[in-house]
Design a protein around this motif. Structure first.
Motif, PDB file in Angstrom:
ATOM      1  N   ASN A  79       1.065   2.798   6.396  1.00  0.00           N
ATOM      2  CA  ASN A  79       0.087   2.313   7.378  1.00  0.00           C
ATOM      3  C   ASN A  79      -0.513   1.017   6.833  1.00  0.00           C
ATOM      4  O   ASN A  79      -1.525   1.022   6.153  1.00  0.00           O
ATOM      5  CB  ASN A  79      -1.004   3.367   7.615  1.00  0.00           C
ATOM      6  CG  ASN A  79      -2.076   2.876   8.571  1.00  0.00           C
ATOM      7  OD1 ASN A  79      -1.955   1.823   9.190  1.00  0.00           O
ATOM      8  ND2 ASN A  79      -3.142   3.640   8.689  1.00  0.00           N
ATOM      9  N   VAL A  80       0.145  -0.108   7.143  1.00  0.00           N
ATOM     10  CA  VAL A  80      -0.304  -1.385   6.580  1.00  0.00           C
ATOM     11  C   VAL A  80      -1.674  -1.797   7.112  1.00  0.00           C
ATOM     12  O   VAL A  80      -2.384  -2.572   6.471  1.00  0.00           O
ATOM     13  CB  VAL A  80       0.709  -2.522   6.851  1.00  0.00           C
ATOM     14  CG1 VAL A  80       1.964  -2.348   6.020  1.00  0.00           C
ATOM     15  CG2 VAL A  80       1.033  -2.632   8.326  1.00  0.00           C
ATOM     16  N   ASP A  81      -2.069  -1.271   8.272  1.00  0.00           N
ATOM     17  CA  ASP A  81      -3.372  -1.633   8.837  1.00  0.00           C
ATOM     18  C   ASP A  81      -4.532  -1.122   7.984  1.00  0.00           C
ATOM     19  O   ASP A  81      -5.667  -1.590   8.117  1.00  0.00           O
ATOM     20  CB  ASP A  81      -3.516  -1.079  10.254  1.00  0.00           C
ATOM     21  CG  ASP A  81      -2.465  -1.647  11.190  1.00  0.00           C
ATOM     22  OD1 ASP A  81      -1.953  -2.741  10.897  1.00  0.00           O
ATOM     23  OD2 ASP A  81      -2.146  -1.006  12.193  1.00  0.00           O
TER      24      ASP A  81
ATOM     25  N   LEU B  91       5.024  -4.096   8.364  1.00  0.00           N
ATOM     26  CA  LEU B  91       5.195  -2.831   9.057  1.00  0.00           C
ATOM     27  C   LEU B  91       4.916  -1.688   8.062  1.00  0.00           C
ATOM     28  O   LEU B  91       4.997  -1.879   6.854  1.00  0.00           O
ATOM     29  CB  LEU B  91       6.592  -2.703   9.682  1.00  0.00           C
ATOM     30  CG  LEU B  91       7.830  -2.900   8.805  1.00  0.00           C
ATOM     31  CD1 LEU B  91       8.311  -1.597   8.174  1.00  0.00           C
ATOM     32  CD2 LEU B  91       8.943  -3.477   9.659  1.00  0.00           C
ATOM     33  N   THR B  92       4.499  -0.519   8.557  1.00  0.00           N
ATOM     34  CA  THR B  92       4.339  -0.155   9.957  1.00  0.00           C
ATOM     35  C   THR B  92       2.852  -0.070  10.280  1.00  0.00           C
ATOM     36  O   THR B  92       2.061   0.356   9.449  1.00  0.00           O
ATOM     37  CB  THR B  92       5.010   1.202  10.218  1.00  0.00           C
ATOM     38  OG1 THR B  92       6.397   1.095   9.937  1.00  0.00           O
ATOM     39  CG2 THR B  92       4.823   1.688  11.617  1.00  0.00           C
ATOM     40  N   SER B  93       2.494  -0.427  11.519  1.00  0.00           N
ATOM     41  CA  SER B  93       1.101  -0.381  11.938  1.00  0.00           C
ATOM     42  C   SER B  93       0.759   0.966  12.553  1.00  0.00           C
ATOM     43  O   SER B  93       1.646   1.739  12.921  1.00  0.00           O
ATOM     44  CB  SER B  93       0.813  -1.502  12.939  1.00  0.00           C
ATOM     45  OG  SER B  93       0.853  -2.767  12.305  1.00  0.00           O
ATOM     46  N   TYR B  94      -0.532   1.221  12.681  1.00  0.00           N
ATOM     47  CA  TYR B  94      -1.015   2.495  13.235  1.00  0.00           C
ATOM     48  C   TYR B  94      -1.999   2.162  14.353  1.00  0.00           C
ATOM     49  O   TYR B  94      -2.978   1.448  14.118  1.00  0.00           O
ATOM     50  CB  TYR B  94      -1.698   3.320  12.145  1.00  0.00           C
ATOM     51  CG  TYR B  94      -1.855   4.782  12.489  1.00  0.00           C
ATOM     52  CD1 TYR B  94      -0.973   5.722  11.984  1.00  0.00           C
ATOM     53  CD2 TYR B  94      -2.888   5.216  13.313  1.00  0.00           C
ATOM     54  CE1 TYR B  94      -1.106   7.074  12.286  1.00  0.00           C
ATOM     55  CE2 TYR B  94      -3.027   6.567  13.616  1.00  0.00           C
ATOM     56  CZ  TYR B  94      -2.139   7.481  13.107  1.00  0.00           C
ATOM     57  OH  TYR B  94      -2.283   8.817  13.421  1.00  0.00           O
TER      58      TYR B  94
ATOM     59  N   GLN C  27     -13.505  -4.937  -3.025  1.00  0.00           N
ATOM     60  CA  GLN C  27     -13.983  -5.971  -2.112  1.00  0.00           C
ATOM     61  C   GLN C  27     -13.598  -5.692  -0.659  1.00  0.00           C
ATOM     62  O   GLN C  27     -13.980  -6.430   0.241  1.00  0.00           O
ATOM     63  CB  GLN C  27     -13.421  -7.338  -2.530  1.00  0.00           C
ATOM     64  CG  GLN C  27     -13.770  -7.738  -3.966  1.00  0.00           C
ATOM     65  CD  GLN C  27     -15.263  -7.803  -4.196  1.00  0.00           C
ATOM     66  OE1 GLN C  27     -16.016  -8.283  -3.343  1.00  0.00           O
ATOM     67  NE2 GLN C  27     -15.708  -7.299  -5.353  1.00  0.00           N
ATOM     68  N   LYS C  28     -12.806  -4.640  -0.436  1.00  0.00           N
ATOM     69  CA  LYS C  28     -12.353  -4.214   0.891  1.00  0.00           C
ATOM     70  C   LYS C  28     -11.731  -5.350   1.708  1.00  0.00           C
ATOM     71  O   LYS C  28     -12.101  -5.591   2.865  1.00  0.00           O
ATOM     72  CB  LYS C  28     -13.506  -3.568   1.676  1.00  0.00           C
ATOM     73  CG  LYS C  28     -14.043  -2.311   1.001  1.00  0.00           C
ATOM     74  CD  LYS C  28     -14.926  -1.517   1.921  1.00  0.00           C
ATOM     75  CE  LYS C  28     -15.487  -0.283   1.241  1.00  0.00           C
ATOM     76  NZ  LYS C  28     -14.462   0.628   0.712  1.00  0.00           N
ATOM     77  N   PRO C  29     -10.762  -6.061   1.119  1.00  0.00           N
ATOM     78  CA  PRO C  29     -10.037  -7.048   1.926  1.00  0.00           C
ATOM     79  C   PRO C  29      -9.185  -6.325   2.956  1.00  0.00           C
ATOM     80  O   PRO C  29      -8.772  -5.181   2.743  1.00  0.00           O
ATOM     81  CB  PRO C  29      -9.166  -7.772   0.889  1.00  0.00           C
ATOM     82  CG  PRO C  29      -8.905  -6.717  -0.146  1.00  0.00           C
ATOM     83  CD  PRO C  29     -10.174  -5.912  -0.222  1.00  0.00           C
ATOM     84  N   GLY C  30      -8.897  -6.962   4.061  1.00  0.00           N
ATOM     85  CA  GLY C  30      -8.040  -6.372   5.074  1.00  0.00           C
ATOM     86  C   GLY C  30      -6.679  -7.037   5.094  1.00  0.00           C
ATOM     87  O   GLY C  30      -6.435  -8.033   4.393  1.00  0.00           O
ATOM     88  N   LEU C  31      -5.777  -6.505   5.910  1.00  0.00           N
ATOM     89  CA  LEU C  31      -4.451  -7.099   6.033  1.00  0.00           C
ATOM     90  C   LEU C  31      -4.558  -8.533   6.539  1.00  0.00           C
ATOM     91  O   LEU C  31      -3.784  -9.405   6.121  1.00  0.00           O
ATOM     92  CB  LEU C  31      -3.584  -6.255   6.965  1.00  0.00           C
ATOM     93  CG  LEU C  31      -2.163  -6.749   7.206  1.00  0.00           C
ATOM     94  CD1 LEU C  31      -1.399  -6.924   5.904  1.00  0.00           C
ATOM     95  CD2 LEU C  31      -1.409  -5.795   8.136  1.00  0.00           C
ATOM     96  N   ALA C  32      -5.505  -8.801   7.419  1.00  0.00           N
ATOM     97  CA  ALA C  32      -5.689 -10.167   7.919  1.00  0.00           C
ATOM     98  C   ALA C  32      -6.002 -11.125   6.770  1.00  0.00           C
ATOM     99  O   ALA C  32      -5.503 -12.260   6.734  1.00  0.00           O
ATOM    100  CB  ALA C  32      -6.804 -10.204   8.962  1.00  0.00           C
TER     101      ALA C  32
ATOM    102  N   ILE D 197       0.847  -1.190   0.000  1.00  0.00           N
ATOM    103  CA  ILE D 197       0.000   0.000   0.000  1.00  0.00           C
ATOM    104  C   ILE D 197       0.884   1.241   0.000  1.00  0.00           C
ATOM    105  O   ILE D 197       1.896   1.289   0.705  1.00  0.00           O
ATOM    106  CB  ILE D 197      -0.963   0.016   1.223  1.00  0.00           C
ATOM    107  CG1 ILE D 197      -1.873   1.254   1.197  1.00  0.00           C
ATOM    108  CG2 ILE D 197      -0.214  -0.110   2.524  1.00  0.00           C
ATOM    109  CD1 ILE D 197      -2.962   1.231   2.272  1.00  0.00           C
ATOM    110  N   GLN D 198       0.529   2.212  -0.807  1.00  0.00           N
ATOM    111  CA  GLN D 198       1.232   3.489  -0.856  1.00  0.00           C
ATOM    112  C   GLN D 198       0.394   4.549  -0.154  1.00  0.00           C
ATOM    113  O   GLN D 198      -0.831   4.476  -0.112  1.00  0.00           O
ATOM    114  CB  GLN D 198       1.461   3.918  -2.305  1.00  0.00           C
ATOM    115  CG  GLN D 198       2.594   3.193  -3.000  1.00  0.00           C
ATOM    116  CD  GLN D 198       3.952   3.787  -2.690  1.00  0.00           C
ATOM    117  OE1 GLN D 198       4.059   4.794  -1.991  1.00  0.00           O
ATOM    118  NE2 GLN D 198       4.998   3.166  -3.190  1.00  0.00           N
ATOM    119  N   GLY D 199       1.081   5.574   0.371  1.00  0.00           N
ATOM    120  CA  GLY D 199       0.397   6.736   0.906  1.00  0.00           C
ATOM    121  C   GLY D 199      -0.203   6.526   2.283  1.00  0.00           C
ATOM    122  O   GLY D 199      -0.045   5.478   2.908  1.00  0.00           O
TER     123      GLY D 199
END
Length: 414
Positions: free
Chosen positions: A179-181, A212-215, A189-194, A131-133
């Motif tokens: 912000n990988v979270d 990384l990195t998480s928020y 489809q709005k998949p998440g990191l999980a 993910i960028q930004g």
């Protein structure tokens, strides 16, 4: 044969992008070389802190001398120095032929697909940008202004890339994002990191997964549960707190309180056995009082992180804090506060690592330095050992014979 040189400073995202650029250049027929010998020089910049920006500017001045001596040398700049005002950059740095945004590819070359930019022989542990930004716009942070808002890569594309990296020799991947979270929230489809972790966990030959990195305000219970449940996901989390003062956190526009952060850490420790935690802290934020700094110090003493990355605040032009807040903490006071936290963390890390003496840890071997192999445990501990055989890319059990705050030393378990 044409030659290229890439100079990189800053975050893991920059390092990953430089690695991909180098691979792409080599597929175009370039070979790596020193800056003095290169036909193409790319400077991958960082301006998150003033010190980093100063190093970038100094490097650009050095490149000007190379350009004067060899006018045909192509010089390009990417990374967070590159903003929307290219005219100003071109005037300030006339020795640069091209500027291109972080995460992009040189406009004067054909834009490649991801398959074309993968290294043919990746390191055992390699980075993958997912993910960028960033959408958070913390008051001190330049990243959203330079890398833009969240833009996630499709889950299937990432999975295919990781599978190909493993086919080429990678054993471990670290998923990267500011912000990988927030991964996937902008996709249809709005998949998440999980969801991504579950998918990658099924890839044969992939041994370890990190991210990384998480928020703090964006980390979900579902993600924590995925880390706890998936055997290939490492029990190591980077969760920047930045300050232990609610007043400072509000001024930073972080979107959470110290109480929320404490509850989150408690949930992580409850669900993930033997988790290793790291955090980031900024000292000397505008108007930070001694009492507010002490709150940060006390929080770090209480939560006891495996590692702490501490930086002195420096205003970044264009950010909210630079526009609205006076940088009124003297440099010497920032240095004192930074040093106090560094000394605290050295003590804490010493105490955390000491019980590993005599224990055996499984290490993924990443390389060799001065006759010693090195790699990391699943919890991210850096381990050094000697062995005459070729250990690169292997999982090896190491019996720890010496501990320190920063690394461990050991021998191969017989």
């Amino acid at each position: 044969m044409a030659k290229y040189h890439i100079w990189t400073i800053g975050c893991q995202m920059n390092k990953a992008e430089s690695e991909r650029l180098g691979s792409y250049f080599e597929q175009l027929g370039y070979e790596p070389a020193s800056a003095d010998d290169a036909d193409l020089i790319v400077l991958n910049s960082c301006v998150v802190r003033q010190h980093a920006e100063d190093r970038v500017v100094n490097r650009l001045h050095n490149l000007r001398q190379i350009k004067e001596a060899k006018p045909d040398t192509v010089i390009a700049v990417t990374g967070c120095l590159v903003n929307a005002d290219l005219t100003k950059l071109e005037k300030r740095f006339p020795q640069v032929d091209y500027f291109f945004k972080p995460g992009d590819y040189p406009q004067w070359l054909e834009k490649p697909g991801w398959e074309q930019v993968l290294p043919p022989n990746p390191a055992p542990s390699t980075y993958v940008s997912i993910i960028q930004g960033c959408n958070n716009f913390c008051s001190y942070c330049i990243v959203p202004y330079r890398r833009g808002r969240n833009k996630s890569r499709p889950l299937k594309e990432i999975t295919a890339e990781v599978r190909e990296l493993v086919n080429r020799g990678a054993k471990e991947v670290t998923l990267l994002g500011q912000n990988v979270d927030s991964y996937g929230h902008d996709l249809p489809q709005k998949p998440g990191l999980a969801d991504l972790l579950h998918e990658l966990n099924t890839i044969d030959g992939l041994l370890r997964i990190r991210f990384l990195t998480s928020y703090p305000k964006d980390m979900s219970s579902r993600l924590i549960e995925a880390v706890a449940a998936l055997d290939k996901v490492c029990e190591q989390l980077s969760l920047p707190v930045q300050s232990g003062s609610n007043e400072i956190l509000k001024a930073m526009r972080r979107g959470y309180t110290v109480e929320h952060y404490r509850r989150l850490i408690a949930e992580i420790k409850d669900k993930i056995a033997a988790v290793a935690l790291s955090t980031d802290v900024i000292v000397g934020f505008p108007s930070e009082t001694e009492e507010q700094f002490q709150e940060t110090f006390d929080l770090l003493s209480e939560l006891r992180f495996d590692s702490v990355h501490v930086a002195a605040y420096s205003p970044r032009p264009g950010t909210l804090s630079a526009k609205k807040l006076e940088d009124n903490i003297p440099a010497e006071e920032k240095k004192r506060r930074l040093g106090k936290i560094e000394r605290l963390q050295e003590t804490v890390a010493t105490e955390i690592n000491a019980p590993l003496l005599g224990e055996a840890v499984e290490v993924l071997v990443e390389g060799k330095k001065k006759e010693k192999w090195y790699g990391r445990s699943k919890s991210g501990k850096l381990v050094f050992f000697r062995d005459d055989s070729d250990c690169l890319g292997k999982l090896i059990n190491i019996r720890i014979e010496k501990t320190s705050p920063w690394s461990l030393q050991g021998r191969v378990e017989s």
